[in-house]
Every structure is written in C-alpha cells, then in structure tokens.
Design an enzyme around this catalytic site. Structure first.
Site, mmCIF file in Angstrom:
data_model
loop_
_atom_site.group_PDB
_atom_site.id
_atom_site.type_symbol
_atom_site.label_atom_id
_atom_site.label_comp_id
_atom_site.label_asym_id
_atom_site.label_seq_id
_atom_site.Cartn_x
_atom_site.Cartn_y
_atom_site.Cartn_z
ATOM 1 N N ASN A 1 0.879 -1.178 0.000
ATOM 2 C CA ASN A 1 0.000 0.000 0.000
ATOM 3 C C ASN A 1 0.913 1.223 0.000
ATOM 4 O O ASN A 1 1.485 1.558 1.038
ATOM 5 C CB ASN A 1 -0.891 -0.018 1.258
ATOM 6 C CG ASN A 1 -1.674 1.270 1.421
ATOM 7 O OD1 ASN A 1 -1.801 2.052 0.472
ATOM 8 N ND2 ASN A 1 -2.198 1.497 2.616
ATOM 9 N N TRP A 2 1.034 1.852 -1.168
ATOM 10 C CA TRP A 2 1.964 2.984 -1.278
ATOM 11 C C TRP A 2 1.449 4.231 -0.562
ATOM 12 O O TRP A 2 2.173 5.194 -0.415
ATOM 13 C CB TRP A 2 2.190 3.330 -2.751
ATOM 14 C CG TRP A 2 3.059 2.358 -3.504
ATOM 15 C CD1 TRP A 2 3.542 1.158 -3.065
ATOM 16 C CD2 TRP A 2 3.547 2.519 -4.849
ATOM 17 N NE1 TRP A 2 4.298 0.562 -4.054
ATOM 18 C CE2 TRP A 2 4.316 1.381 -5.157
ATOM 19 C CE3 TRP A 2 3.404 3.503 -5.817
ATOM 20 C CZ2 TRP A 2 4.942 1.211 -6.396
ATOM 21 C CZ3 TRP A 2 4.017 3.335 -7.054
ATOM 22 C CH2 TRP A 2 4.782 2.197 -7.330
ATOM 23 N N LYS A 3 0.181 4.233 -0.175
ATOM 24 C CA LYS A 3 -0.455 5.436 0.394
ATOM 25 C C LYS A 3 -0.233 6.610 -0.557
ATOM 26 O O LYS A 3 -0.204 6.407 -1.769
ATOM 27 C CB LYS A 3 0.080 5.727 1.793
ATOM 28 C CG LYS A 3 0.048 4.501 2.699
ATOM 29 C CD LYS A 3 0.190 4.842 4.139
ATOM 30 C CE LYS A 3 0.364 3.572 4.944
ATOM 31 N NZ LYS A 3 0.007 3.740 6.335
ATOM 32 N N HIS B 1 -9.605 1.245 4.588
ATOM 33 C CA HIS B 1 -8.344 1.404 5.331
ATOM 34 C C HIS B 1 -8.598 2.340 6.514
ATOM 35 O O HIS B 1 -9.397 3.277 6.411
ATOM 36 C CB HIS B 1 -7.266 1.976 4.398
ATOM 37 C CG HIS B 1 -5.898 1.947 4.998
ATOM 38 N ND1 HIS B 1 -5.482 2.864 5.930
ATOM 39 C CD2 HIS B 1 -4.863 1.095 4.829
ATOM 40 C CE1 HIS B 1 -4.240 2.580 6.295
ATOM 41 N NE2 HIS B 1 -3.847 1.505 5.644
ATOM 42 N N GLU C 1 -7.033 4.731 7.638
ATOM 43 C CA GLU C 1 -6.823 6.161 7.353
ATOM 44 C C GLU C 1 -8.052 6.745 6.659
ATOM 45 O O GLU C 1 -8.399 7.912 6.864
ATOM 46 C CB GLU C 1 -5.545 6.339 6.521
ATOM 47 C CG GLU C 1 -4.307 6.103 7.379
ATOM 48 C CD GLU C 1 -3.076 5.621 6.642
ATOM 49 O OE1 GLU C 1 -3.019 5.716 5.403
ATOM 50 O OE2 GLU C 1 -2.151 5.121 7.318
ATOM 51 N N GLU D 1 -5.826 -5.049 10.311
ATOM 52 C CA GLU D 1 -4.807 -4.037 10.562
ATOM 53 C C GLU D 1 -5.121 -3.306 11.868
ATOM 54 O O GLU D 1 -5.928 -2.363 11.875
ATOM 55 C CB GLU D 1 -4.782 -3.019 9.414
ATOM 56 C CG GLU D 1 -4.430 -3.614 8.081
ATOM 57 C CD GLU D 1 -3.790 -2.569 7.174
ATOM 58 O OE1 GLU D 1 -2.659 -2.803 6.744
ATOM 59 O OE2 GLU D 1 -4.391 -1.518 6.938
ATOM 60 N N GLY E 1 2.105 2.110 10.702
ATOM 61 C CA GLY E 1 3.054 3.213 10.575
ATOM 62 C C GLY E 1 3.703 3.625 11.878
ATOM 63 O O GLY E 1 4.326 4.676 11.969
ATOM 64 N N SER F 1 3.096 -2.399 10.327
ATOM 65 C CA SER F 1 4.545 -2.439 10.549
ATOM 66 C C SER F 1 5.170 -3.796 10.245
ATOM 67 O O SER F 1 6.052 -4.251 10.973
ATOM 68 C CB SER F 1 4.881 -1.973 11.969
ATOM 69 O OG SER F 1 4.436 -0.638 12.164
ATOM 70 N N GLY G 1 2.661 -1.240 4.286
ATOM 71 C CA GLY G 1 2.720 0.192 4.002
ATOM 72 C C GLY G 1 4.149 0.634 3.752
ATOM 73 O O GLY G 1 4.707 0.448 2.667
ATOM 74 N N GLY G 2 4.764 1.210 4.761
ATOM 75 C CA GLY G 2 6.098 1.802 4.636
ATOM 76 C C GLY G 2 7.118 0.930 3.915
ATOM 77 O O GLY G 2 7.841 1.395 3.022
HETATM 78 C C1 PEP Z 1 -0.849 0.135 5.851
HETATM 79 O O1 PEP Z 1 -0.744 1.237 5.363
HETATM 80 O O2 PEP Z 1 -1.832 -0.569 5.546
HETATM 81 C C2 PEP Z 1 0.201 -0.347 6.746
HETATM 82 C C3 PEP Z 1 0.067 -1.531 7.289
HETATM 83 O O3 PEP Z 1 1.256 0.483 6.963
HETATM 84 P P1 PEP Z 1 2.663 0.109 7.704
HETATM 85 O O4 PEP Z 1 3.137 -1.185 7.101
HETATM 86 O O5 PEP Z 1 3.555 1.261 7.350
HETATM 87 O O6 PEP Z 1 2.378 -0.008 9.136
#
Ligand code: PEP
Length: 250
Positions: A9-11, A95, A97, A167, A173, A212, A233-234
């Site tokens: 997930n590049w956000k 998501h 966010e 999640e 994040g 994470s 994500g990251g």
């Molecule tokens: C996400 O954006 O869905 C996510 C899990 O981010 P991260 O891996 O950065 O925690």
C-alpha cells in the site's frame, strides 16, 4: 490450501522516476517466486504507469480506494469501471486512514465493497481496532462490526471473491507490530465469524495482516496458521524490503 498474498500500500507516496526504479527492482527480485502472489496498490495518477511497468509480470496492481458509484456528478471521485480500464485487480477498501481521516462509515465501506464485487475487482477489506478499543477489551466487537456490515450488505458468499486485511490501527506506521500470537488470535476470530455463516468460504478466505510488517518480522507472522500474507505500508516503498517480505511468503 490458501496461497500467500503480499500487497504493498503505497499510500500517498510516489513520483514517476521513483516508481519506475522501485518496480523494476521488485519485478526482478520476485520473478522466480512461485508460492506467493504479490501486488501493489498505488495512487490513482500512477495506475497507467504501473500497468505499463507490470504488464506480463507476476505482480498485480490496484487502487487504495474508489467510489461506490458507477459514474455521475461526484467531483474528485474515481469509479470502479475506471480502475478496471487500467487493469486493476485489487482495491483496498476501508483502510483505517480512510475511516479515521475521511470519516468513511461501515455502511459506506460496505457499499464500496458491494460495488467492487459487482465490477469484478477484488476488494481488500481492512478491519482493525484502535489502541483505546484494544485496551477497552473490544477488539473482537469492533472487527465483527466492520465485517458484519459487509456480510449484511453483500452476503457471506461475496467474501469468496475478496480479501480481508486485519490491521490494528495502533500498529500502522508506528513501528509497533502485533505479536504473531496477537495477530493470529484476531485472524482466527475473523475466520470463525465467517465460518459461522459459511465454512467453505471461511476456509478459503485470504486474511492478511497489516501493521509495521518488515523483513525481520514477516516470516514469523506469515507462519501463523490463519495469517495468509501481509498488507505492507512503509516497507513497500523500499524495493529490497518489499521483495524480502514477498520472499517470506514464498
Ligand atoms: C498500511 O498502510 O496498511 C500499513 C500496514 O502500513 P505500515 O506497514 O507502514 O504499518
């Protein structure tokens, strides 16, 4: 036997040159993986670029949100049919966010889910509790509510064409990962809840963990019986890290 799936997930990150470098490396490093499916969910403007770069590869692509409507006067929105024109397989829905910042309700997420299924896209339905909810002992209640909204609208059979991502909001994040046991417990709960409506759908349901996930914890998480891969994500923005996480699922 469920296949493992790792989705990036590049956000709201990316630039043309960076995307190209990232995807060329990921494509090369994952080309021999046979036991894991990989995908990236990217910002809308880059779908065309990503389609060109990944066509013919083992990596699928998708979006991070969409409208529940087919078309119409919805300024700023993107329709499911538009995603299909750019070869999207997946769309992330609900998501945390989107739920927290854009106030997407369970009902709105359920409408989007229904629309994605009808359009032949595979929704990746995100569910998960905040830290206050976990501390309050209502993790299962929250996850059940988010899941039930979708089942009530589309029926449990729709989950046969979908992916669920657990999640925990407190792990996204933040660098704080749920322990493999904590994650496994909620994944098992999700599978049991679906099984109460349809055992076959539950047995085949792909449930990703997100929060994470990094190269150093992916293998341990993915080894759990109800964890079928990750939503990343990251670490999906760093080619070597994303490829290493895909490798953990391979
Ligand atoms: C996400 O954006 O869905 C996510 C899990 O981010 P991260 O891996 O950065 O925690």
């Amino acid at each position: 036997m469920r296949r493992k799936l790792v989705v990036g997930n590049w956000k709201m990150f990316g630039r043309l040159a960076r995307n190209q470098a990232l995807l060329e490396t990921v494509r090369a490093e994952t080309r021999n993986f046979t036991n894991v499916d990989c995908a990236v969910c990217v910002p809308f403007p880059y779908l065309s670029q990503v389609q060109s770069l990944l066509n013919g590869s083992r990596i699928a692509w998708g979006a991070q949100n969409m409208s529940q409507h087919e078309e119409g006067a919805y300024t700023g929105e993107v329709a499911p049919g538009m995603l299909q024109e750019f070869g999207c397989k997946y769309v992330i829905l609900g998501h945390s966010e989107r739920r927290a910042i854009y106030l997407e309700s369970d009902e709105a997420v359920a409408e989007k889910f229904e629309s994605a299924i009808k359009s032949g896209l595979t929704p990746i339905l995100c569910v998960g509790e905040t830290l206050a909810e976990r501390d309050g002992g209502i993790t299962e209640q929250v996850v059940a509510r988010q899941l039930d909204a979708v089942i009530a609208k589309s029926g449990v059979q729709a989950l046969a064409k979908a992916v669920v991502a657990y999640e925990p909001v407190w792990a996204i994040g933040t660098g704080k990962t749920a322990t493999p046991d904590q994650a496994q417990a909620v994944h098992a709960f999700i599978r049991q809840r679906v099984a109460a409506a349809d055992g076959k759908v539950a047995a085949g349901l792909c449930i990703l963990y997100g929060g994470s996930v990094k190269p150093n914890n992916a293998a341990e998480l993915f080894a759990k019986v109800d964890i079928d891969g990750g939503l990343i994500g990251g670490a999906s923005l760093v080619a070597e890290d994303f490829a290493a996480i895909c490798s953990a699922g391979n």
